[in-house]
Design a protein around this motif. Structure first.
Motif, short mmCIF file in Angstrom:
data_model
loop_
_atom_site.label_atom_id
_atom_site.label_comp_id
_atom_site.label_asym_id
_atom_site.label_seq_id
_atom_site.Cartn_x
_atom_site.Cartn_y
_atom_site.Cartn_z
N PHE A 146 35.92 42.05 27.90
CA PHE A 146 35.71 42.46 26.51
C PHE A 146 37.01 42.37 25.71
O PHE A 146 36.98 42.16 24.49
CB PHE A 146 35.13 43.88 26.46
N SER A 147 38.14 42.50 26.38
CA SER A 147 39.42 42.38 25.69
C SER A 147 39.68 40.96 25.18
O SER A 147 40.56 40.74 24.34
CB SER A 147 40.57 42.80 26.62
N PRO B 281 30.42 39.78 29.13
CA PRO B 281 30.39 38.66 28.19
C PRO B 281 30.45 37.32 28.94
O PRO B 281 31.30 37.14 29.83
CB PRO B 281 31.67 38.86 27.35
N VAL B 282 29.55 36.42 28.59
CA VAL B 282 29.49 35.10 29.22
C VAL B 282 29.56 34.03 28.13
O VAL B 282 28.72 34.00 27.23
CB VAL B 282 28.21 34.93 30.05
N LEU C 221 36.00 35.39 31.21
CA LEU C 221 36.87 34.69 32.15
C LEU C 221 37.88 35.73 32.63
O LEU C 221 38.59 36.32 31.85
CB LEU C 221 37.64 33.53 31.56
N ILE C 222 37.71 35.92 33.48
CA ILE C 222 38.72 36.85 34.02
C ILE C 222 39.89 35.98 34.42
O ILE C 222 39.82 35.23 35.35
CB ILE C 222 38.17 37.62 35.22
N GLY C 223 41.00 36.16 33.71
CA GLY C 223 42.10 35.24 33.93
C GLY C 223 41.75 33.89 33.35
O GLY C 223 41.50 33.75 32.18
N GLY C 224 41.70 32.86 34.20
CA GLY C 224 41.35 31.51 33.75
C GLY C 224 39.86 31.34 33.68
O GLY C 224 39.08 32.21 34.03
N ALA C 225 39.44 30.17 33.24
CA ALA C 225 38.01 29.89 33.10
C ALA C 225 37.38 29.72 34.46
O ALA C 225 37.94 29.09 35.36
CB ALA C 225 37.81 28.62 32.28
#
Length: 350
Positions: free
Chosen positions: A35-36, A90-91, A14-18
């Motif tokens: 990844f973070s 990552p998903v 999620l980049i930021g929010g979902a």
């Protein structure tokens, strides 16, 4: 594979929010992560995961996966983390059900190539007439009608009928012979009957609560109650047949659904409806013995249903069996997918 029936009793049976993709199957959502955002990612042994990934990635058919596999083969161990971070995303795949992680293992039994007063319980090959029968005789008839007698279908004889029952649930194992050598057996087919959980049956009878039931608890109860115990095992009509496995090194794990050896604490059984077999999977298992590590989806199981459901392979023997039998924990699993494949799962308006 280790077994299409193993672990079906649901113990351990999620980049930021979902960013969520919804559509015809609105219960399935895909969230792209950094990844973070993977708890403990930086502390794992990525080289160990890369080694496991390399052992099955050649079985992919799709061009993007095959390209990743070719790149993986060129990586040095110290570059493993960079490899995954550069070529995967990552998903988080969810279907509305909570995460559940259990364990499985490769049992070891004591046995012999020939029957004796000690070794009385046969491990059978599948009879020819059962192969195309769809649904053949139930467990009780197989064991009591004499239909298997005198046909040379025995691979080996073991000394414990309870351990043999659980060998059928795991679907593969090793037999230690009196001379110190071993036989390895793998899943060879079944009689086609649906599994009935003997753990659930003990709960239904009020013998135990659902939270008390484990493989070891069931074994102990059957041994303390030999007559009722034999009848309890007959409650399950499913019967698993075996084949002798000769082409796997004794140092390697049993064959998974990809017909490749699985690796202790690096191989997962998953639901391939959601997680591609062969894909790296980041596991965040909570509960006792918290686990944060990169694993590979290399196996399946009939009890493994759902986007956040997985079975962790714990290895071979009694110690592995005890650890696997205690496991029933929540957490989260995140699938690592090729970059374009990961972004293709997201809605077009993201």
């Amino acid at each position: 594979m280790i077994s299409a029936l193993r672990r079906a009793m649901g113990i351990a049976c999620l980049i930021g929010g979902a960013m969520t993709a919804t559509g015809a199957q609105s219960e399935i959502s895909y969230s792209l992560l950094n990844f973070s955002q993977l708890d403990g990612w930086e502390n794992d042994n990525h080289a160990a995961a890369l080694d496991v990934f390399q052992k099955t990635c050649m079985d992919f058919d799709d061009p993007d996966w095959r390209s990743l596999c070719a790149a993986a083969k060129q990586q040095k161990p110290e570059a493993a983390r960079a490899f995954f971070e550069l070529l995967f995303r990552p998903v988080l795949i969810e279907d509305g059900q909570g995460a559940l992680f259990t364990g499985y293992f490769e049992p070891e039994l004591d046995g012999s190539r020939s029957r004796s007063s000690r070794y009385r319980y046969p491990i059978y090959r599948m009879p020819p007439e059962a192969r195309n029968a769809g649904q053949w005789l139930p467990r009780r008839e197989i064991l009591t009608s004499g239909v298997m007698d005198g046909r040379g279908l025995e691979i080996a004889w073991v000394d414990d009928s309870v351990e043999l029952f659980f060998l059928q649930i795991q679907g593969s194992g090793r037999v230690r012979l009196p001379d110190g050598s071993t036989i390895r057996v793998g899943y060879g087919g079944s009689n086609g009957h649906n599994y009935r959980s003997i753990g659930q049956e003990l709960v239904r009878r009020g013998v135990y609560s659902i939270h008390q039931v484990s493989a070891q608890v069931i074994k102990n109860w059957v041994r303390r109650n030999p007559s009722d115990g034999r009848e309890l095992l007959m409650h399950n009509p499913t019967y698993v047949f075996f084949r002798e496995v000769r082409n796997v090194a004794s140092s390697a794990g049993p064959l998974g659904a990809m017909n490749r050896s699985v690796t202790a604490l690096r191989s997962l059984a998953v639901d391939p409806k959601y997680t591609p077999l062969g894909a790296p999977v980041w596991l965040e298992k909570d509960g006792d013995g918290k686990m944060r590590r990169l694993m590979v989806a290399q196996d399946t199981g009939s009890a493994i249903k759902g986007a956040q459901r997985a079975d962790i392979f714990y290895g071979t023997g009694d110690e592995a069996g005890q650890a696997a039998g205690r496991l029933r924990d929540p957490g989260r699993m995140v699938v690592l997918l090729p970059i374009q494949r990961a972004y293709a799962l997201l809605p077009e308006d993201i």
